[in-house]
Motif scaffolding. Structure first.
Motif, PDB file in Angstrom:
ATOM      1  N   ASP A 219       0.838  -1.189   0.000  1.00  0.00           N
ATOM      2  CA  ASP A 219       0.000   0.000   0.000  1.00  0.00           C
ATOM      3  C   ASP A 219       0.880   1.248   0.000  1.00  0.00           C
ATOM      4  O   ASP A 219       2.094   1.184   0.150  1.00  0.00           O
ATOM      5  N   ASP A 220       0.241   2.408  -0.179  1.00  0.00           N
ATOM      6  CA  ASP A 220       0.993   3.661  -0.305  1.00  0.00           C
ATOM      7  C   ASP A 220       1.790   3.980   0.954  1.00  0.00           C
ATOM      8  O   ASP A 220       2.918   4.470   0.889  1.00  0.00           O
ATOM      9  N   ASN A 221       1.216   3.727   2.117  1.00  0.00           N
ATOM     10  CA  ASN A 221       1.899   4.011   3.371  1.00  0.00           C
ATOM     11  C   ASN A 221       3.179   3.193   3.494  1.00  0.00           C
ATOM     12  O   ASN A 221       4.177   3.661   4.023  1.00  0.00           O
ATOM     13  N   ALA A 222       3.136   1.957   2.989  1.00  0.00           N
ATOM     14  CA  ALA A 222       4.315   1.091   3.049  1.00  0.00           C
ATOM     15  C   ALA A 222       5.464   1.683   2.240  1.00  0.00           C
ATOM     16  O   ALA A 222       6.630   1.588   2.631  1.00  0.00           O
ATOM     17  N   ASN A 223       5.144   2.301   1.105  1.00  0.00           N
ATOM     18  CA  ASN A 223       6.193   2.931   0.286  1.00  0.00           C
ATOM     19  C   ASN A 223       6.864   4.081   1.039  1.00  0.00           C
ATOM     20  O   ASN A 223       8.078   4.249   0.985  1.00  0.00           O
ATOM     21  N   ILE A 224       6.054   4.859   1.751  1.00  0.00           N
ATOM     22  CA  ILE A 224       6.592   5.970   2.538  1.00  0.00           C
ATOM     23  C   ILE A 224       7.486   5.442   3.664  1.00  0.00           C
ATOM     24  O   ILE A 224       8.573   5.960   3.921  1.00  0.00           O
ATOM     25  N   VAL A 225       7.024   4.377   4.335  1.00  0.00           N
ATOM     26  CA  VAL A 225       7.786   3.763   5.423  1.00  0.00           C
ATOM     27  C   VAL A 225       9.129   3.259   4.901  1.00  0.00           C
ATOM     28  O   VAL A 225      10.177   3.462   5.526  1.00  0.00           O
ATOM     29  N   THR A 226       9.100   2.591   3.752  1.00  0.00           N
ATOM     30  CA  THR A 226      10.333   2.057   3.166  1.00  0.00           C
ATOM     31  C   THR A 226      11.312   3.178   2.828  1.00  0.00           C
ATOM     32  O   THR A 226      12.519   3.073   3.080  1.00  0.00           O
TER      33      THR A 226
ATOM     34  N   LYS B 156      16.390   6.100   4.106  1.00  0.00           N
ATOM     35  CA  LYS B 156      17.129   7.313   4.471  1.00  0.00           C
ATOM     36  C   LYS B 156      17.901   7.113   5.772  1.00  0.00           C
ATOM     37  O   LYS B 156      19.008   7.642   5.932  1.00  0.00           O
ATOM     38  N   THR B 157      17.315   6.360   6.713  1.00  0.00           N
ATOM     39  CA  THR B 157      18.014   6.055   7.965  1.00  0.00           C
ATOM     40  C   THR B 157      19.309   5.301   7.681  1.00  0.00           C
ATOM     41  O   THR B 157      20.367   5.607   8.245  1.00  0.00           O
ATOM     42  N   LEU B 158      19.229   4.296   6.794  1.00  0.00           N
ATOM     43  CA  LEU B 158      20.421   3.525   6.451  1.00  0.00           C
ATOM     44  C   LEU B 158      21.453   4.390   5.739  1.00  0.00           C
ATOM     45  O   LEU B 158      22.658   4.246   5.961  1.00  0.00           O
ATOM     46  N   ASP B 159      20.984   5.283   4.884  1.00  0.00           N
ATOM     47  CA  ASP B 159      21.911   6.177   4.177  1.00  0.00           C
ATOM     48  C   ASP B 159      22.662   7.077   5.160  1.00  0.00           C
ATOM     49  O   ASP B 159      23.859   7.327   5.010  1.00  0.00           O
ATOM     50  N   LYS B 160      21.952   7.566   6.188  1.00  0.00           N
ATOM     51  CA  LYS B 160      22.594   8.392   7.218  1.00  0.00           C
ATOM     52  C   LYS B 160      23.584   7.561   8.021  1.00  0.00           C
ATOM     53  O   LYS B 160      24.687   8.014   8.355  1.00  0.00           O
TER      54      LYS B 160
ATOM     55  N   THR C  55       6.964  -4.125  18.076  1.00  0.00           N
ATOM     56  CA  THR C  55       5.599  -4.527  17.746  1.00  0.00           C
ATOM     57  C   THR C  55       4.664  -3.356  18.019  1.00  0.00           C
ATOM     58  O   THR C  55       4.832  -2.643  19.013  1.00  0.00           O
ATOM     59  N   GLY C  56       3.693  -3.149  17.137  1.00  0.00           N
ATOM     60  CA  GLY C  56       2.737  -2.068  17.349  1.00  0.00           C
ATOM     61  C   GLY C  56       1.684  -2.026  16.261  1.00  0.00           C
ATOM     62  O   GLY C  56       1.794  -2.704  15.231  1.00  0.00           O
ATOM     63  N   PHE C  57       0.640  -1.215  16.471  1.00  0.00           N
ATOM     64  CA  PHE C  57      -0.454  -1.112  15.511  1.00  0.00           C
ATOM     65  C   PHE C  57      -0.121  -0.162  14.357  1.00  0.00           C
ATOM     66  O   PHE C  57      -0.652  -0.302  13.269  1.00  0.00           O
ATOM     67  N   ASP C  58       0.740   0.807  14.616  1.00  0.00           N
ATOM     68  CA  ASP C  58       1.100   1.793  13.604  1.00  0.00           C
ATOM     69  C   ASP C  58       2.433   1.389  12.975  1.00  0.00           C
ATOM     70  O   ASP C  58       3.490   1.512  13.605  1.00  0.00           O
ATOM     71  N   LEU C  59       2.382   0.900  11.731  1.00  0.00           N
ATOM     72  CA  LEU C  59       3.585   0.386  11.080  1.00  0.00           C
ATOM     73  C   LEU C  59       4.641   1.476  10.937  1.00  0.00           C
ATOM     74  O   LEU C  59       5.838   1.224  11.143  1.00  0.00           O
ATOM     75  N   SER C  60       4.228   2.692  10.599  1.00  0.00           N
ATOM     76  CA  SER C  60       5.175   3.793  10.443  1.00  0.00           C
ATOM     77  C   SER C  60       5.886   4.108  11.761  1.00  0.00           C
ATOM     78  O   SER C  60       7.102   4.304  11.797  1.00  0.00           O
TER      79      SER C  60
ATOM     80  N   PHE D 230       8.494   1.400  12.623  1.00  0.00           N
ATOM     81  CA  PHE D 230       9.729   1.599  11.865  1.00  0.00           C
ATOM     82  C   PHE D 230      10.527   2.784  12.405  1.00  0.00           C
ATOM     83  O   PHE D 230      11.760   2.744  12.459  1.00  0.00           O
ATOM     84  N   ASP D 231       9.832   3.852  12.806  1.00  0.00           N
ATOM     85  CA  ASP D 231      10.520   5.018  13.378  1.00  0.00           C
ATOM     86  C   ASP D 231      11.257   4.637  14.660  1.00  0.00           C
ATOM     87  O   ASP D 231      12.393   5.084  14.899  1.00  0.00           O
ATOM     88  N   GLU D 232      10.608   3.806  15.501  1.00  0.00           N
ATOM     89  CA  GLU D 232      11.240   3.380  16.755  1.00  0.00           C
ATOM     90  C   GLU D 232      12.474   2.532  16.481  1.00  0.00           C
ATOM     91  O   GLU D 232      13.514   2.690  17.137  1.00  0.00           O
ATOM     92  N   ILE D 233      12.367   1.623  15.507  1.00  0.00           N
ATOM     93  CA  ILE D 233      13.518   0.792  15.149  1.00  0.00           C
ATOM     94  C   ILE D 233      14.633   1.646  14.564  1.00  0.00           C
ATOM     95  O   ILE D 233      15.817   1.475  14.890  1.00  0.00           O
ATOM     96  N   SER D 234      14.270   2.600  13.710  1.00  0.00           N
ATOM     97  CA  SER D 234      15.273   3.500  13.115  1.00  0.00           C
ATOM     98  C   SER D 234      16.007   4.271  14.198  1.00  0.00           C
ATOM     99  O   SER D 234      17.235   4.428  14.147  1.00  0.00           O
ATOM    100  N   GLY D 235      15.261   4.756  15.194  1.00  0.00           N
ATOM    101  CA  GLY D 235      15.878   5.478  16.298  1.00  0.00           C
ATOM    102  C   GLY D 235      16.851   4.622  17.074  1.00  0.00           C
ATOM    103  O   GLY D 235      17.957   5.072  17.420  1.00  0.00           O
ATOM    104  N   ARG D 236      16.466   3.379  17.350  1.00  0.00           N
ATOM    105  CA  ARG D 236      17.349   2.466  18.089  1.00  0.00           C
ATOM    106  C   ARG D 236      18.602   2.155  17.278  1.00  0.00           C
ATOM    107  O   ARG D 236      19.707   2.100  17.816  1.00  0.00           O
TER     108      ARG D 236
END
Length: 380
Positions: free
Chosen positions: A283-290, A295-299, A344-349, A352-358
């Motif tokens: 879905d569209d939200n998944a593309n934004i999340v990806t 960008k996190t990996l690039d940084k 784990t959570g209901f909001d996929l975005s 991913f933000d929490e994992i990116s932060g860690r």
């Protein structure tokens, strides 16, 4: 064995069209009772059943139905959930994404308003078995230290474990010896009383009072830690099982399921650091999340230049209404070790933000320590 090499190895399968693999689907009516649906799945020897309603494709599987209470009087509608669909001409990688993300074994194929077929995980495994997979070993893909259950444990406790942990396979042991494997399919059969007892609630009573005993399958696919993927799949297909037990000196080391093998068929995402994703919803939200995670990996690559690659698994767990609980696990690979993160959570975005932060906090901190200059006191 790098993910880049694996991705290249399976690319021809991933880019193959699904048309030659379409199988007959199991179709149900949403108004059917849970017990009727269980019987339909049993008679067709299927794990998943589908229906169409209000332009959506709905699915229910054996694992879902294990949590049923009054299976004779309750209809199956509360257990149905929407799943993405395929059309003729779609690629196998789309089917793999649907199967791995939704934790099903068949991806539905639709034409206009009807489910005309499914793409089965088993048939994708048959395609994989045609390749030379001798370099992929069991200890590289198995799930280590699987949960086991003693044969004297009540079936009701086994059911609780399998529903809470969302398991389809539970090895039954006597001491250290594996006797059989209790599957969600076999456990579901115990909910149905014999036909001669009628519609009384004897199935639940039997479940409360009986032990696991010899319930399950003793048709076991077994391999060693260094068995190759070709041997593993051949063993599973020959025994007609959805699992393979990994043993060493008759001691259980792990288990390999359809999902463990399909997880090898990853989707490559464009980024400076090679990124592979399994099970991302379409879905569209998944593309934004990806894009955000890329960008996190690039940084991260700027402060930790020896990162080799990253892999992400997305699994859809139980949901409430239209909301689903997601489990996301990410693995970052360097020349010397692997770093693993999960949320784990209901909001996929948000997950991913929490994992990116860690990831940024942990690996950036390690990188700074690693590249810090050593200053020595110079005496005259």
């Amino acid at each position: 064995m790098t993910l880049e090499v694996i991705h290249e190895h399976f690319s021809k399968i991933m880019d193959k069209k699904i048309d030659s693999l379409i199988s007959k689907p199991v179709i149900i009516d949403p108004s059917n009772s849970v017990s009727h649906t269980i019987n339909t799945l049993s008679q067709s020897d299927s794990f998943d059943a589908f229906c169409r309603e209000k332009q959506a494709t709905l699915c229910v599987n054996i694992r879902d139905l294990l949590s049923g209470k009054d299976i004779f009087n309750m209809n199956v509608r509360p257990f149905l959930r929407a799943v993405p669909t395929l059309q003729k001409g779609d690629l196998i990688k789309n089917a793999v994404n649907i199967i791995t993300h939704n934790r099903i074994r068949e991806a539905p194929v639709v034409d206009s308003q009807n489910v005309i077929g499914t793409i089965r995980a088993k048939d994708i495994l048959k395609l994989i078995s045609e390749l030379d997979n001798k370099w992929i070993k069991a200890n590289q893909i198995f799930t280590p230290n699987p949960l086991v259950i003693d044969k004297k444990v009540p079936l009701s406790f086994a059911k609780k474990i399998m529903t809470n942990k969302r398991l389809d396979h539970l090895p039954v042991v006597d001491g250290d010896k594996v006797l059989q494997v209790l599957t969600s399919y076999h456990l579901l059969q115990t909910l149905l009383p014999p036909e001669r007892t009628g519609r009384m609630d004897l199935g639940s009573k039997k479940l409360r009072e009986s032990n696991v005993g010899n319930i399950g399958t003793n048709r076991l696919a077994v391999c060693g830690p260094h068995s190759d993927l070709g041997e593993i799949i051949d063993s599973m297909l020959h025994a007609d099982t959805t699992f393979c037990l990994v043993t060493l000196h008759n001691s259980l080391q792990g288990i390999i399921t359809y999902r463990d093998i399909l997880n090898l068929l990853t989707t490559r995402v464009k980024s400076k650091i090679p990124l592979f994703i399994v099970g991302m919803p379409n879905d569209d939200n998944a593309n934004i999340v990806t894009q955000k995670f890329t960008k996190t990996l690039d940084k991260l690559e700027k402060v930790y230049p020896d990162l080799q690659e990253a892999k992400v698994h997305v699994k859809k767990l139980h949901g409430v209404g239209s909301r689903f609980n997601y489990e996301v696990s990410a693995t970052i690979i360097t020349p010397h070790q692997k770093f693993m993160f999960s949320r784990t959570g209901f909001d996929l975005s948000k997950v991913f933000d929490e994992i990116s932060g860690r990831i940024m906090r942990l690996l950036s901190k390690r990188a700074k320590k690693r590249y810090r200059l050593s200053i020595r006191k110079i005496s005259r």
